[in-house]
Design a protein around this motif. Structure first.
Motif, PDB file in Angstrom:
ATOM      1  N   LYS A   1      52.025  43.977 206.015  1.00  0.00           N
ATOM      2  CA  LYS A   1      51.041  45.027 206.102  1.00  0.00           C
ATOM      3  C   LYS A   1      50.424  45.282 207.286  1.00  0.00           C
ATOM      4  CE  LYS A   1      49.652  44.328 201.169  1.00  0.00           C
ATOM      5  NZ  LYS A   1      48.757  43.972 200.139  1.00  0.00           N
ATOM      6  N   GLY A   2      50.664  44.445 208.292  1.00  0.00           N
ATOM      7  CA  GLY A   2      49.938  44.594 209.588  1.00  0.00           C
ATOM      8  C   GLY A   2      48.474  44.323 209.575  1.00  0.00           C
ATOM      9  N   TYR A   3      47.868  44.471 210.764  1.00  0.00           N
ATOM     10  CA  TYR A   3      46.626  44.131 211.113  1.00  0.00           C
ATOM     11  C   TYR A   3      45.779  44.956 211.937  1.00  0.00           C
ATOM     12  CZ  TYR A   3      48.420  42.596 215.562  1.00  0.00           C
ATOM     13  OH  TYR A   3      49.186  42.430 216.712  1.00  0.00           O
ATOM     14  N   ASP A   4      44.369  45.072 211.901  1.00  0.00           N
ATOM     15  CA  ASP A   4      43.842  45.882 212.647  1.00  0.00           C
ATOM     16  C   ASP A   4      42.863  45.153 213.538  1.00  0.00           C
ATOM     17  OD1 ASP A   4      42.534  48.197 213.676  1.00  0.00           O
ATOM     18  OD2 ASP A   4      41.222  48.381 212.083  1.00  0.00           O
ATOM     19  N   LEU A   5      43.288  45.275 214.856  1.00  0.00           N
ATOM     20  CA  LEU A   5      42.312  44.429 215.839  1.00  0.00           C
ATOM     21  C   LEU A   5      41.711  45.430 216.845  1.00  0.00           C
ATOM     22  CD1 LEU A   5      41.653  41.648 216.729  1.00  0.00           C
ATOM     23  CD2 LEU A   5      43.762  41.704 218.362  1.00  0.00           C
ATOM     24  N   ARG A   6      40.271  45.333 216.873  1.00  0.00           N
ATOM     25  CA  ARG A   6      39.529  46.186 217.774  1.00  0.00           C
ATOM     26  C   ARG A   6      39.730  45.645 219.353  1.00  0.00           C
ATOM     27  NH1 ARG A   6      38.858  50.277 214.219  1.00  0.00           N
ATOM     28  NH2 ARG A   6      37.919  49.519 212.120  1.00  0.00           N
ATOM     29  N   ALA A   7      39.387  46.891 220.001  1.00  0.00           N
ATOM     30  CA  ALA A   7      39.356  46.573 221.415  1.00  0.00           C
ATOM     31  C   ALA A   7      38.416  45.837 221.965  1.00  0.00           C
ATOM     32  CB  ALA A   7      39.446  47.869 222.123  1.00  0.00           C
TER      33      ALA A   7
END
Length: 242
Positions: A46-52
């Motif tokens: 599903k992937g991942y969401d990594l903030r800057a």
């Protein structure tokens, strides 16, 4: 003696829904590594969401900057103490340039001419610049700025009074929260936050002790009158030494 038993062994048929077969299938599912990591593999797809502005990204950037500065100064550190070809420091262009820069940056030498000439200046008291400075000082003076008004009263339901109260409440709230503005945008991690709770739940889901039940802990009672159990008893009696 065993010829009849060997012939019967090839014709025995065990039903697929017997407790032994079901227990074996359950044990195979419990010890299967593929089924154990299936949920983790599906989550990775599903992937991942990594903030800057995440803490690992900031740490990586800081480490990169430190390593870059070290590499930038590595050649300079190696060249220290290897300058040759100049008989004195004045003949070395780099040392001469550093001495010249030090003289330009020396605050005492920079202000020497001003300190020698400031006592020789005479300015009349009615000069335009002096008058302008006095007027500016009067305008920005806190003593002259605060003139308390006379004491007066008004009705509590007056529109101006209601508007002033609302403006005062808004300004008071802004001043009260002004010391928290520097906290805005700063990463934080505290007990009870969403990320901490999510990490704990994920750890509980991935915990092998809570997720997997050992086969020897499963309560199972074998049926005593099944054909295989009866046949096993008969075989035991036949091969018994007694």
């Amino acid at each position: 003696y065993t010829e009849a038993w060997d012939a019967d062994k090839t014709s025995i048929h065990v039903m697929p829904d017997t407790p032994t077969i079901l227990l074996a299938k359950a044990n195979a599912a419990n010890v299967s590594h593929k089924l154990y990591v299936q949920a983790w593999e599906d989550a990775k797809k599903k992937g991942y969401d990594l903030r800057a502005d995440a803490i690992p990204i900031r740490s990586a950037k800081a480490s990169r900057d430190i390593a870059s500065e070290y590499k930038y100064k590595e050649a300079h550190e190696k060249q220290k103490g290897h300058y040759i070809g100049c008989r004195s420091a004045k003949e070395d262009p780099k040392l001469s340039w550093a001495a010249r820069a030090m003289l330009l940056q020396n605050d005492r030498l920079y202000r020497k001419a001003y300190n020698d000439s400031k006592m020789q200046i005479h300015m009349p008291a009615d000069a335009m610049s002096v008058q302008a400075a006095k007027e500016c000082q009067t305008l920005v003076s806190d003593v002259d700025y605060r003139h308390y008004l006379h004491q007066w009263t008004c009705l509590p339901d007056h529109n101006d009074l209601i508007h002033a109260r609302k403006a005062y409440d808004l300004q008071s709230d802004n001043v009260y929260k002004s010391d928290l503005e520097w906290l805005r945008g700063i990463g934080w991690l505290t007990e009870g936050s969403v990320d901490v709770v999510k990490a704990k739940k994920a750890q509980e889901l991935l915990n092998e002790r809570l997720y997997r039940t050992r086969p020897d802990e499963i309560k199972f009672t074998s049926i005593t009158d099944t054909p295989d159990v009866v046949q096993a008893k008969i075989n035991t009696l036949q091969i018994s030494n007694v």
